[in-house]
Motif scaffolding. Structure first.
Motif, PDB file in Angstrom:
ATOM      1  N   VAL A  98      10.969 -19.528 -38.521  1.00  0.00           N
ATOM      2  CA  VAL A  98      11.221 -20.535 -37.508  1.00  0.00           C
ATOM      3  C   VAL A  98      11.964 -19.875 -36.353  1.00  0.00           C
ATOM      4  CG1 VAL A  98      12.426 -22.700 -36.987  1.00  0.00           C
ATOM      5  CG2 VAL A  98      11.390 -22.367 -39.244  1.00  0.00           C
ATOM      6  N   HIS A  99      11.417 -20.025 -35.171  1.00  0.00           N
ATOM      7  CA  HIS A  99      12.079 -19.582 -33.945  1.00  0.00           C
ATOM      8  C   HIS A  99      12.435 -20.852 -33.184  1.00  0.00           C
ATOM      9  CE1 HIS A  99      10.863 -15.369 -34.353  1.00  0.00           C
ATOM     10  NE2 HIS A  99       9.703 -15.837 -34.779  1.00  0.00           N
ATOM     11  N   ASP A 100      13.713 -21.046 -32.919  1.00  0.00           N
ATOM     12  CA  ASP A 100      14.139 -22.270 -32.264  1.00  0.00           C
ATOM     13  C   ASP A 100      15.399 -21.978 -31.467  1.00  0.00           C
ATOM     14  OD1 ASP A 100      14.275 -24.955 -31.542  1.00  0.00           O
ATOM     15  OD2 ASP A 100      14.142 -25.700 -33.595  1.00  0.00           O
ATOM     16  N   VAL A 101      15.994 -23.019 -30.946  1.00  0.00           N
ATOM     17  CA  VAL A 101      17.299 -22.914 -30.297  1.00  0.00           C
ATOM     18  C   VAL A 101      18.208 -23.955 -30.919  1.00  0.00           C
ATOM     19  CG1 VAL A 101      16.453 -21.996 -28.100  1.00  0.00           C
ATOM     20  CG2 VAL A 101      16.620 -24.460 -28.411  1.00  0.00           C
ATOM     21  N   ASP A 102      19.504 -23.644 -30.993  1.00  0.00           N
ATOM     22  CA  ASP A 102      20.446 -24.629 -31.502  1.00  0.00           C
ATOM     23  C   ASP A 102      20.720 -25.667 -30.411  1.00  0.00           C
ATOM     24  OD1 ASP A 102      22.344 -23.512 -29.741  1.00  0.00           O
ATOM     25  OD2 ASP A 102      23.363 -22.400 -31.327  1.00  0.00           O
ATOM     26  N   ASP A 103      21.591 -26.609 -30.689  1.00  0.00           N
ATOM     27  CA  ASP A 103      21.866 -27.688 -29.734  1.00  0.00           C
ATOM     28  C   ASP A 103      22.539 -27.200 -28.462  1.00  0.00           C
ATOM     29  OD1 ASP A 103      20.710 -29.593 -31.368  1.00  0.00           O
ATOM     30  OD2 ASP A 103      22.579 -30.044 -32.414  1.00  0.00           O
TER      31      ASP A 103
ATOM     32  N   THR B 131      16.701 -17.646 -35.341  1.00  0.00           N
ATOM     33  CA  THR B 131      15.499 -17.342 -36.114  1.00  0.00           C
ATOM     34  C   THR B 131      15.845 -17.467 -37.591  1.00  0.00           C
ATOM     35  OG1 THR B 131      14.709 -15.814 -34.422  1.00  0.00           O
ATOM     36  CG2 THR B 131      13.744 -15.597 -36.619  1.00  0.00           C
TER      37      THR B 131
ATOM     38  N   ASN C 286      13.843 -38.905 -36.559  1.00  0.00           N
ATOM     39  CA  ASN C 286      12.607 -38.210 -36.202  1.00  0.00           C
ATOM     40  C   ASN C 286      11.434 -38.595 -37.097  1.00  0.00           C
ATOM     41  OD1 ASN C 286      13.850 -36.913 -34.081  1.00  0.00           O
ATOM     42  ND2 ASN C 286      14.262 -35.049 -35.229  1.00  0.00           N
TER      43      ASN C 286
ATOM     44  N   HIS D  50      10.304 -25.270 -47.524  1.00  0.00           N
ATOM     45  CA  HIS D  50      11.279 -25.625 -46.483  1.00  0.00           C
ATOM     46  C   HIS D  50      12.446 -26.378 -47.113  1.00  0.00           C
ATOM     47  CE1 HIS D  50      12.976 -27.929 -43.138  1.00  0.00           C
ATOM     48  NE2 HIS D  50      12.517 -26.972 -42.349  1.00  0.00           N
TER      49      HIS D  50
ATOM     50  N   LYS E 268      19.387 -19.029 -29.126  1.00  0.00           N
ATOM     51  CA  LYS E 268      18.232 -18.734 -29.965  1.00  0.00           C
ATOM     52  C   LYS E 268      18.677 -18.556 -31.414  1.00  0.00           C
ATOM     53  CE  LYS E 268      15.499 -16.482 -26.414  1.00  0.00           C
ATOM     54  NZ  LYS E 268      14.857 -15.219 -25.993  1.00  0.00           N
TER      55      LYS E 268
ATOM     56  N   GLU F 259      22.975 -34.441 -39.133  1.00  0.00           N
ATOM     57  CA  GLU F 259      21.638 -33.854 -38.980  1.00  0.00           C
ATOM     58  C   GLU F 259      20.616 -34.605 -39.830  1.00  0.00           C
ATOM     59  OE1 GLU F 259      19.111 -31.541 -36.893  1.00  0.00           O
ATOM     60  OE2 GLU F 259      21.280 -31.645 -36.615  1.00  0.00           O
TER      61      GLU F 259
END
Length: 150
Positions: free
Chosen positions: A8-13, A19, A82, A39, A17, A75
């Protein structure tokens, strides 16, 4: 069982970045299409292995564990939001209120109760196995010490 892998490549809040790489067995019990089980295992493992609170407590943060738990639950509230088909209807509720509502009603669904009970049993079995292995290691060490004394 075959090993599975995801990255998973994402960004925090805050926009930083992050990973996350995971490799393990995807049992495909919860979701038969694969991926979701691994997961979930990864998240459970990360939660179970949360470390570093002793140092914070010694430094005077006596509520560090509560803070970590609150952020995890917040979270989970985001996850509930979501997953919902009614996100617009939930806009006036905080993430923690969504968690609280879930906790008040999860037992209304027998399938969820069965799933949680099975998970609790698996956790208990794993704990017993871990303790059995620890006892066996300890007993072996004692036996070795006793045999060295002779």
């Amino acid at each position: 069982m075959e090993k599975s892998y995801f990255k998973v490549h994402d960004v925090d809040d805050k926009g930083n970045k992050i990973t996350i790489t995971c490799e393990g067995v995807d049992d495909q019990q919860l979701a038969h299409f694969g991926g979701l089980d691994l997961h979930l295992k990864a998240v459970k493992t990360l939660i179970r292995n949360t470390n570093g609170t002793d140092f914070a407590r010694k430094a005077g943060d006596f509520f560090i564990e509560d803070k970590v738990i609150a952020l995890y639950l917040n979270e989970i509230g985001r996850l509930i939001r979501n997953f919902s088909d009614e996100r617009e209807w939930l806009k006036d509720y905080s993430n923690m209120e969504l968690v609280q509502n879930f906790l008040e009603h999860w037992q209304d669904n027998s399938e969820i109760v069965e799933l949680v009970n099975a998970d609790n049993q698996a956790i208990e079995n794993a704990s017993k196995e871990f303790n059995r292995e620890e006892d066996e290691i300890w007993e072996n060490m004692i036996s070795e010490l006793r045999s060295e004394k002779k």
